[in-house]
Design an enzyme around this catalytic site. Structure first.
Site, short mmCIF file in Angstrom:
data_model
loop_
_atom_site.label_atom_id
_atom_site.label_comp_id
_atom_site.label_asym_id
_atom_site.label_seq_id
_atom_site.Cartn_x
_atom_site.Cartn_y
_atom_site.Cartn_z
NE ARG A 1 -10.27 1.10 5.51
CZ ARG A 1 -8.78 1.24 5.74
NH1 ARG A 1 -8.09 1.30 4.63
NH2 ARG A 1 -8.19 1.34 6.65
NE ARG B 1 -8.38 -1.68 -4.11
CZ ARG B 1 -7.46 -1.00 -3.67
NH1 ARG B 1 -7.87 0.13 -2.90
NH2 ARG B 1 -6.32 -0.96 -4.28
CD GLU C 1 -1.37 -0.31 2.53
OE1 GLU C 1 -1.71 -0.35 3.58
OE2 GLU C 1 -1.86 0.23 1.51
CB SER D 1 -0.20 3.01 5.91
OG SER D 1 -0.21 2.59 4.55
NE ARG E 1 -4.75 -5.32 1.35
CZ ARG E 1 -4.72 -4.35 0.54
NH1 ARG E 1 -3.45 -3.61 0.57
NH2 ARG E 1 -5.49 -3.47 -0.02
#
Length: 429
Positions: free
Chosen positions: A263, A278, A350, A353, A392
């Site tokens: 990403r 990130r 988070e 999701s 994470r």
């Protein structure tokens, strides 16, 4: 993508949905009714012109058969053909314009989704586990990783730039152990079938799951090729059934895949610059389901529980958040975020999701199913969620299982994969 007939017949409801998502209906829809009306008029004119040409062709054939002169009618038909082709081109352009508008309309949120503009208006559904108590000040993972010799961001910058990481020794082994643990759990206990998809996909695949055209800036494109690096295994796994019809007896289909994810993190400049929260490249185990429409919300709850089970078996405290309309992804009808507790940062972050897209992705990717005994096909419902984001999870283990002496205890569920119960400081590289 929403159904054209639905948008046409429920335009005020679609406009209200856009406002609830924090969007300007005028910017998203443009002059939808005018575009739609022009498209329909052009199609009607083109079809009328085609019918006239067909009748003229029949008359020309009749005249020629009877030995009569058809020159004038042939010239007339040639002009009709040129006019008809021009109308067809305009109709195609209008069709593309309308399709572009439809592609930019987000999904309709489920009735249970709270209305809100920001993450602050998300709703906590439940919590599991209690944050660990320390008799010392817990450290963030970037300090722990460096001190233990398992995380090297300085050399990663030398190799690739910012937002990359190098893992050493037990740090690398922990990443691998987590991937194997998650895949084994989902395949052995949760009934998923493992898939190893390509890590590069074409534009049709990105369009099918909703990344293109709107989110191109968040992706990495391979120049001179119609190939994109996958931002998540959701893209290749969902598109496995693009342009296919699935027989009812095969549903629900539950698939899991481990892939790197790429990403560009456009728009995130200055956010989460420390550590590995990130990254441009990270690894993830993904869960994807294809279901009958009437079963999709039951399957959504099950998929979410499957992702939660990973955290439970690892003993990581977390909470489940129901996202509001303004914080939910464009393709989603309903999303739960799992947020893991990070004691080194004193916050929840988070880690997964879990979303139900209803028929939104299936309509874009043309994924259908055929009900038992039926001839007419329908769009399936697609769902996915992280099961989990490995990086994470890695950092959550370091922060939650850190000890006063600087070592990190390995959760019991991972010890068969790690062949050790603790990470201690070791100079590497």
């Amino acid at each position: 993508m929403l159904d054209l007939a639905f948008v046409r017949e429920n335009l005020p409801a679609v406009e209200e949905m856009l406002r609830r998502r924090g969007l300007d209906p005028g910017q998203v829809l443009g002059d939808f009714r005018a575009i739609d009306e022009r498209r329909r008029n052009l199609i009607t004119q083109a079809e009328t012109m085609k019918a006239q040409r067909n009748r003229a062709s029949e008359e020309i054939a009749r005249l020629k058969k009877s030995g009569q002169d058809a020159t004038a009618l042939i010239e007339q038909n040639k002009a009709l053909r040129e006019q008809g082709e021009a109308l067809e081109r305009q109709a195609q352009e209008s069709e593309q314009e309308l399709r572009s508008v439809l592609a930019g309309i987000p999904n309709m949120p489920h009735a249970s989704v709270p209305v809100g503009k920001s993450p602050e208006e998300n709703v906590e559904v439940r919590r599991w586990g209690s944050p660990p108590q320390f008799n010392f000040n817990p450290k963030p993972h970037w300090e722990l990783g460096e001190q233990l010799g398992v995380l090297d961001q300085e050399r990663a910058v030398k190799l690739s730039g910012a937002r990359f990481a190098v893992y050493w020794d037990l740090g690398a082994k922990l990443e691998r152990a987590l991937a194997n643990f998650m895949l084994d759990l989902h395949t052995r206990e949760h009934g998923y079938t493992e898939v190893l998809p390509p890590y590069m996909v074409n534009s049709d695949s990105m369009y099918g799951t909703g990344q293109l055209p709107k989110f191109a800036q968040d992706l990495f494109k391979c120049e001179q090729h119609d190939l994109w690096l996958v931002p998540t295994a959701e893209v290749p796994v969902t598109n496995l059934y693009r342009d296919e019809v699935i027989e009812a007896g095969r549903l629900p289909i539950s698939l899991t895949a481990y892939t790197p994810c790429f990403r560009s993190e456009a728009g995130s400049y200055g956010k989460d610059v420390r550590g590995i929260i990130r990254q441009h490249q990270f690894q993830k185990v993904e869960l994807v389901k294809f279901t009958r429409p009437q079963e999709s919300y039951e399957q959504h709850e099950q998929l979410t529980r499957d992702a939660e089970r990973v955290l439970q078996k690892l003993g990581l405290p977390y909470r489940v958040m129901l996202l509001c309309t303004g914080d939910m992804g464009a393709a989603s009808a309903k999303t739960y975020d799992l947020e893991v507790w990070l004691p080194g940062q004193q916050l929840y972050r988070e880690i997964s999701s879990c979303s139900n897209f209803e028929a939104y992705q299936a309509r874009r990717a043309n994924i259908r199913w055929r009900p038992e005994g039926g001839k007419k096909t329908e769009f399936v419902h697609t769902l996915n969620g992280s099961g989990l984001a490995i990086g994470r999870t890695w950092l959550a283990i370091l922060e939650n299982y850190q000890q006063a002496d600087g070592s990190v205890i390995i959760p019991e569920a991972l010890r068969p994969y790690m062949c050790t119960d603790r990470i201690t400081a070791k100079k590497i590289g």
